[in-house]
Every structure is written in structure tokens, then in C-alpha cells.
Design an enzyme around this catalytic site. Structure first.
Site, PDB file in Angstrom:
ATOM      1  N   ARG A 145     -16.456 -53.458  24.819  1.00 15.43           N
ATOM      2  CA  ARG A 145     -15.925 -53.797  26.048  1.00 15.43           C
ATOM      3  C   ARG A 145     -17.159 -54.399  27.034  1.00 15.43           C
ATOM      4  NH1 ARG A 145     -13.217 -49.392  24.663  1.00 15.43           N
ATOM      5  NH2 ARG A 145     -11.169 -49.911  24.062  1.00 15.43           N
ATOM      6  N   ASP A 174     -14.122 -53.834  18.854  1.00 13.21           N
ATOM      7  CA  ASP A 174     -12.744 -53.457  19.669  1.00 13.21           C
ATOM      8  C   ASP A 174     -11.883 -54.560  19.954  1.00 13.21           C
ATOM      9  OD1 ASP A 174     -11.191 -51.617  21.179  1.00 13.21           O
ATOM     10  OD2 ASP A 174     -12.491 -50.352  20.884  1.00 13.21           O
ATOM     11  N   HIS A 245      -7.083 -51.486  17.598  1.00 16.65           N
ATOM     12  CA  HIS A 245      -8.301 -51.860  18.260  1.00 16.65           C
ATOM     13  C   HIS A 245      -8.849 -53.219  17.788  1.00 16.65           C
ATOM     14  CE1 HIS A 245      -8.270 -49.179  21.872  1.00 16.65           C
ATOM     15  NE2 HIS A 245      -7.954 -48.103  21.037  1.00 16.65           N
ATOM     16  N   ASP A 308      -8.314 -44.560  16.235  1.00 15.70           N
ATOM     17  CA  ASP A 308      -7.637 -44.117  17.398  1.00 15.70           C
ATOM     18  C   ASP A 308      -6.459 -45.097  17.655  1.00 15.70           C
ATOM     19  OD1 ASP A 308      -9.947 -45.671  17.881  1.00 15.70           O
ATOM     20  OD2 ASP A 308      -9.527 -45.217  20.099  1.00 15.70           O
ATOM     21  N   GLU A 309      -5.430 -44.490  18.552  1.00 19.65           N
ATOM     22  CA  GLU A 309      -4.423 -45.298  19.404  1.00 19.65           C
ATOM     23  C   GLU A 309      -4.055 -46.760  18.536  1.00 19.65           C
ATOM     24  OE1 GLU A 309      -6.103 -44.489  23.572  1.00 19.65           O
ATOM     25  OE2 GLU A 309      -7.369 -46.296  22.713  1.00 19.65           O
ATOM     26  N   TRP A 375     -11.247 -35.866  20.029  1.00 17.42           N
ATOM     27  CA  TRP A 375     -11.239 -36.304  21.569  1.00 17.42           C
ATOM     28  C   TRP A 375     -10.107 -35.972  22.150  1.00 17.42           C
ATOM     29  CZ3 TRP A 375      -8.610 -40.491  24.231  1.00 17.42           C
ATOM     30  CH2 TRP A 375      -7.562 -41.194  23.171  1.00 17.42           C
ATOM     31  N   TYR A 401     -16.375 -37.639  28.201  1.00 19.00           N
ATOM     32  CA  TYR A 401     -16.010 -39.155  28.457  1.00 19.00           C
ATOM     33  C   TYR A 401     -17.077 -39.304  29.598  1.00 19.00           C
ATOM     34  CZ  TYR A 401     -12.861 -40.348  24.769  1.00 19.00           C
ATOM     35  OH  TYR A 401     -12.480 -40.679  23.514  1.00 19.00           O
ATOM     36  N   ASP A 403     -17.609 -42.151  30.819  1.00 21.44           N
ATOM     37  CA  ASP A 403     -17.049 -43.549  31.810  1.00 21.44           C
ATOM     38  C   ASP A 403     -16.244 -42.941  32.888  1.00 21.44           C
ATOM     39  OD1 ASP A 403     -15.474 -42.594  29.434  1.00 21.44           O
ATOM     40  OD2 ASP A 403     -13.972 -44.282  29.911  1.00 21.44           O
ATOM     41  N   THR A 441     -17.137 -48.787  27.945  1.00 26.00           N
ATOM     42  CA  THR A 441     -17.701 -49.601  28.786  1.00 26.00           C
ATOM     43  C   THR A 441     -16.852 -50.607  29.668  1.00 26.00           C
ATOM     44  OG1 THR A 441     -18.620 -51.162  27.233  1.00 26.00           O
ATOM     45  CG2 THR A 441     -20.043 -49.359  27.873  1.00 26.00           C
ATOM     46  N   GLU A 442     -15.340 -50.247  29.527  1.00 23.76           N
ATOM     47  CA  GLU A 442     -14.863 -51.155  30.135  1.00 23.76           C
ATOM     48  C   GLU A 442     -14.965 -51.401  31.724  1.00 23.76           C
ATOM     49  OE1 GLU A 442     -13.673 -48.369  28.593  1.00 23.76           O
ATOM     50  OE2 GLU A 442     -11.739 -48.928  27.387  1.00 23.76           O
TER      51      GLU A 442
HETATM   52  C1  ACM Z   1     -10.775 -43.036  22.300  1.00 19.01           C
HETATM   53  O1  ACM Z   1     -10.861 -42.788  23.510  1.00 19.01           O
HETATM   54  N1  ACM Z   1      -9.686 -43.906  22.109  1.00 19.01           N
HETATM   55  C2  ACM Z   1     -10.916 -42.612  21.095  1.00 19.01           C
END
Ligand code: ACM
Ligand code: ZN
Length: 521
Positions: A145, A174, A245, A308-309, A375, A401, A403, A441-442
Site C-alpha cells: 500500500r 497486494d 489481493h 484472506d478476503e 485475525w 492492527y 494501523d 499501510t493504506e
Molecule cells: C487482513 O487484514 N485482510 C488479513
């Protein structure tokens, strides 16, 4: 001291470190003595004179002791008397950890690089017996990011060292950027490491920075980081995200997606439907080639494959993915992800590596050697994994997290979190390998922002990872943190002011609507 040691015995008096102090050490510990010198010798005129036999006056002694097996690989004994400092351990890693304690017992000025001063530093007489609660005490850094310079990574590793942390998880790919140079597929960085713009402010806003962003690590860069980490007993675990991702990879190789469309590297955060096609062999060929190069660069036994996702919409619409499901007797789209994970895990196993992934990769038939990074949610599946012999690293998002801002995740909330899930039978506790902080780090474009987010919460996670549960106490931690802050000031860290890191619940309630807005710093 942070993290608080297992046993401390306070005694009267102090050891005085001055120009007459000598040092005796086992030959094998030469590198560590050099490392110690960075903190001690550079900051004073003192040159620790090396002596070839132990002295019982004005001497610092570092020794390996094969009888200390109860301290395991990372523990140490530190005995400070008014005459000598004796640091012993089973092996060099224990000595290294003990050095960090010794360092924290020295006055903060010892961190200052000035060659002029003649010093007279007092170290309190104390006896410490110490070893970690968990073997995994990690930090994940997302460099996709926002690309992070090597010097930022080293800086982060330096603070991991101070806190006795030992795993650096490098999130290298990502949607917003592919950051590792792969010799066989130059497009991955030629195209995938650059994006046209970057969303700024907050998720719901519409602002963009109006500037391109790019950066990637060469083979030499990676070797440099791996070496730097190794010298500090830190394992570097690379992560290559799949099958989701993957926008940056697909922008570089459109043939790897189900729709083969030409995409741009993502300029905003989110979860994207374009993922690697699980139907075609080309996807697996490229990913296996990539992993082979990754394996050649990273000595780590563990490789992280993300997972993930993963939205499955494209797979549902793709003829090749549907064909794969028919051929492999897969009846649910969800199970196509399991197929993907299992295939990559068995590839890595064939190379002698262990797979790690975010908890979405879990399924009933997963190889229990796969390490799960927990997570979010999914407690039942995670517990089953553990009870069937699997290992877990804990990174629960509301606690670890980094962030998130301090309104969402105050320091206290991070500190007081107990990583071993309630109800887990004691015999399975060793399957909780440990804890890992994540730094997504978005919204972290600068080192100042990074430090504000990360410190002091990282220290709370370090203490949870190292110190026994009974040794932890939040009030006491805050006191020790205030004490540490002088050292942090000297080290030039821009941590969040300690008076701001625990906003009252009332304040949090009123500001929750701003929870995802980051203050200017
Ligand atoms: C995550 O926060 N998508 C692992
Ligand atoms: Zn497909």
C-alpha cells in the site's frame, strides 16, 4: 524494563561502568560483543578492554553455559553485582536477549552517539532469570500500500530487537503494488510496482494524492534485509498474496485472471473481485515459479501465502474454474479456494517449506502443518485446527492492527488482550505459537505516521509475547513506558504522546464517528 522479565531480584548497590571496565567473552560471542559495542562504545570514549581470563572486579562477562537448558533457546541469566556483570545463556540468542535487558538498565544517554564523553554509568545490582512465554513475537509490515524504504525496515527491526521480538513478516504483494523483483517475470515489478495515484484521507472520502507511487525490492535489497535480520536473531517470513489481493499481479499478467481483462494497479484500498483464476494451469505455474525464487531468497522455513478476503464471483462465472470444479469433484465454490490452498501448500511442502496463511484458508481437510494467522472471527474452525495439532499465530484485528487509531484501539486494549483463546485446554496452549502485530499501510505514507501508529502499542504486544501472563500489569507497564520514553526520545522515535494513547471511553464514544479519520501529525 519492557518486556518485564520472568524473575527479578533487586539487590543493593550498583555496578559502575567506566573507562576501567573490561570485558571477557566466549569466542563464539564476538559478533554479539561487536553489536553491544554499537550501543556502548560509540556513545563514550570508553573502549571496553578485552581480557582473556575472567576478572572478578570491574568486568563484564558474557558466557555460554550448557547447563542452562531450562532457559531454552532464548532465555538468559543476568547477574549484576557491584563487582561484575555476568550474562549467561544456553546459546547466543539468549545472550542477545540478555543484552537488550542490560541495555535497558543502562541510562538512556547510552543510546546517544557521542564520542567525546567519558562516562560513569551506574547499573543497579539485580539478578534476572528470563525466557519468553511465546516463541513467535512478530511484526508484519505491508509494503504494498506504501513502499517502505530499506532504512525504514531496518529502523523497525531495531525496535523489534529492543523489545526481544523475533519474526518480521514482510507483506510483499497486494492489489496496490507488487514489490519483489522476480527474475523470471519482470512485468510483475515493471508494471505491478507502479500505480498512478493513491487514495488519501479516509475510506468514504473522495480525495486522491494526485501523484504516482512506486517502488520494489531487488534481490540485493532482500538479501540485505535478511542479513540484517539474521544478525539480530529475527526470522524474515515473506508473504505472497493469493488467490485474492492480486490486482497488481493481474495488471502485470492479465492472462492469470478469469476474465483476462487489462487492469490498472489499484489506487484505492478494498477487496477486489479480480483474483487469480483457479481453473488454468498458467496461474499455478507462475505462482510456483515465483515461490521458487522467493524460497531461494528467504532462508525461512515458513512461507506465507495470504489467502484472506477472496471474493468468489469471478470463479463462479469462469468456464475454466467451473471445469476445474467438475474435474476435481468440487461441489462448492468455497472449496475451490481450499483446492488452491492445498495445492500451494503441497508445492511448498515438496520444497521442504511450511505454509502459513490468514485464517480464511482454513477448511476441514487442511494439512494441519499449515500455520494459521488468526485475525478475525472463525473461532470454531481455529479451535478445531489447534485440537487437530495445528499451530496458530494471533493477530486479532481490534487489538493488534496497528494501523487503527487510538480511538478504536487504545494502548490498554492492545495490552490487556490475552492471546490464548478462552476455553482452550491447557494441553493445546503450545499450539498458540505467539503474537504478531500488523502494520497495514493504506493510510501510512510517511515514517512519522508509521511511528505514531506503531509506538507505543508495539511494546504492549512485545510484552504479551515475551512475559508470563501473571507478570503483566497495565499500571506497571505504563510506568515502565514513561521511563522508556526518554530512551525513545534519544533514539528519535515519534511515538504517539503517552497522554493520548488511552482516550477515555466518553471521548471515544463521542469521536467514534471519526474513528477512521487520522489526525494530522
Ligand atoms: C487482513 O487484514 N485482510 C488479513
Ligand atoms: Zn477462472
Amino acid at each position: 524494563m519492557i518486556p518485564i522479565p520472568e524473575k527479578i531480584l533487586y539487590k543493593d548497590g550498583s555496578f559502575v561502568f567506566n573507562s576501567k571496565t573490561q570485558i571477557y567473552f566466549d569466542e563464539e560471542l564476538q559478533d554479539l560483543v561487536d553489536f553491544f559495542s554499537v550501543f556502548i562504545l560509540n556513545s563514550s570514549k570508553n573502549i571496553l578492554e578485552r581480557v582473556s581470563s575472567k576478572k572478578d572486579k570491574e568486568c563484564i562477562i558474557f558466557e555460554l553455559d550448557p547447563t542452562l537448558s531450562h532457559l531454552e533457546s532464548e532465555g538468559y541469566l543476568l547477574n549484576i553485582t557491584s563487582d561484575f556483570v555476568l550474562l549467561t545463556a544456553l546459546n547466543p540468542q539468549g545472550i542477545f536477549n540478555g543484552l537488550q535487558s542490560l541495555r535497558q538498565l543502562l541510562p538512556p544517554e547510552s543510546e546517544e552517539y557521542s564520542f567525546e564523553k567519558d562516562v560513569r554509568w551506574k547499573i543497579p545490582c539485580i539478578e534476572i532469570e528470563d525466557k519468553p512465554r511465546f516463541k513467535w513475537r512478530g511484526v508484519m509490515l505491508d509494503v504494498s500500500r506504501h513502499y517502505q524504504e530499506i532504512k525504514t525496515i531496518k529502523h523497525l527491526l531495531d525496535f523489534m530487537v529492543l523489545m526481544k521480538m523475533n519474526v518480521f513478516h514482510w507483506h510483499l504483494t497486494d492489489d496496490q503494488g507488487w514489490r519483489i523483483d522476480i527474475e523470471k517475470y519482470p512485468n510483475l515489478t515493471e508494471i505491478g510496482s507502479r500505480r498512478k495515484d493513491t487514495k488519501i484521507g479516509r475510506h468514504l472520502g473522495k480525495k486522491y494524492r494526485g501523484k504516482s507511487h512506486q517502488g520494489f525490492y531487488t534481490m540485493e535489497d532482500i538479501q540485505e534485509v535478511v542479513r540484517y535480520a539474521q544478525e539480530r536473531f529475527i526470522t524474515v517470513i515473506p508473504e505472497i498474496e493469493m488467490p485474492g489481493h492480486a490486482t497488481a499481479a493481474i495488471a502485470s499478467h492479465p492472462e492469470l485472471s478469469c476474465k483476462k481483462e487489462i487492469l490498472d494497479v489499484a489506487i484505492k484500498p478494498g477487496i477486489f473481485s479480480n483474483i487469480f483464476c483457479a481453473g488454468q494451469e498458467e496461474t499455478f505455474r507462475l505462482l510456483e515459479d515465483v515461490l521458487e525464487e522467493v524460497i531461494s531468497l528467504f532462508p525461512s522455513e515458513i512461507i506465507h501465502i495470504g489467502g484472506d478476503e477472496v471474493p468468489k464471483r469471478r470463479w463462479k462465472e469462469c468456464d475454466q474454474c467451473q471445469e476445474r470444479m467438475r474435474k476435481e469433484n468440487i461441489d462448492e465454490i468455497q472449496s475451490l479456494h481450499h483446492y488452491f490452498t492445498d495445492r500451494m501448500a503441497s508445492f511448498l511442502k515438496s520444497k521442504g517449506k511450511t505454509t502459513m496463511g490468514w485464517n480464511e484458508i482454513l477448511h476441514n481437510k487442511i494439512d494441519r502443518n499449515v500455520i494459521i494467522q488468526w485475525w478475525k472471527m472463525n473461532k470454531k474452525q481455529v479451535m478445531t485446527h489447534i485440537q487437530e495439532g495445528g499451530n496458530v499465530v494471533v493477530s486479532r484485528f481490534f487489538r493488534y492492527y496497528l494501523d487503527y487509531n487510538y480511538i478504536v484501539t487504545p494502548l490498554r486494549k492492545t495490552y490487556t488482550f490475552e492471546p490464548v483463546p478462552k476455553g482452550l485446554d491447557k494441553k493445546y496452549h503450545p499450539n498458540i505459537l505467539g503474537v504478531e502485530a500488523t502494520i497495514w499501510t493504506e493510510w501510512i505514507p510517511t515514517i512519522e505516521r508509521l511511528e505514531w501508529q506503531v509506538f507505543p502499542r508495539l511494546f504492549a504486544i512485545a510484552e504479551t509475547g515475551w512475559s508470563r501472563r501473571e507478570r503483566k500489569n497495565y499500571k506497571d507497564f505504563r510506568k515502565r513506558l514513561s521511563h522508556l520514553s526518554k530512551r525513545l526520545d534519544i533514539l528519535g522515535v515519534q511515538y504517539a504522546p503517552l497522554e493520548d494513547v488511552d482516550p477515555s471511553n466518553c471521548y471515544r464514544f463521542w469521536h467514534l464517528r471519526n474513528a477512521f479519520k487520522w489526525p494530522k501529525i
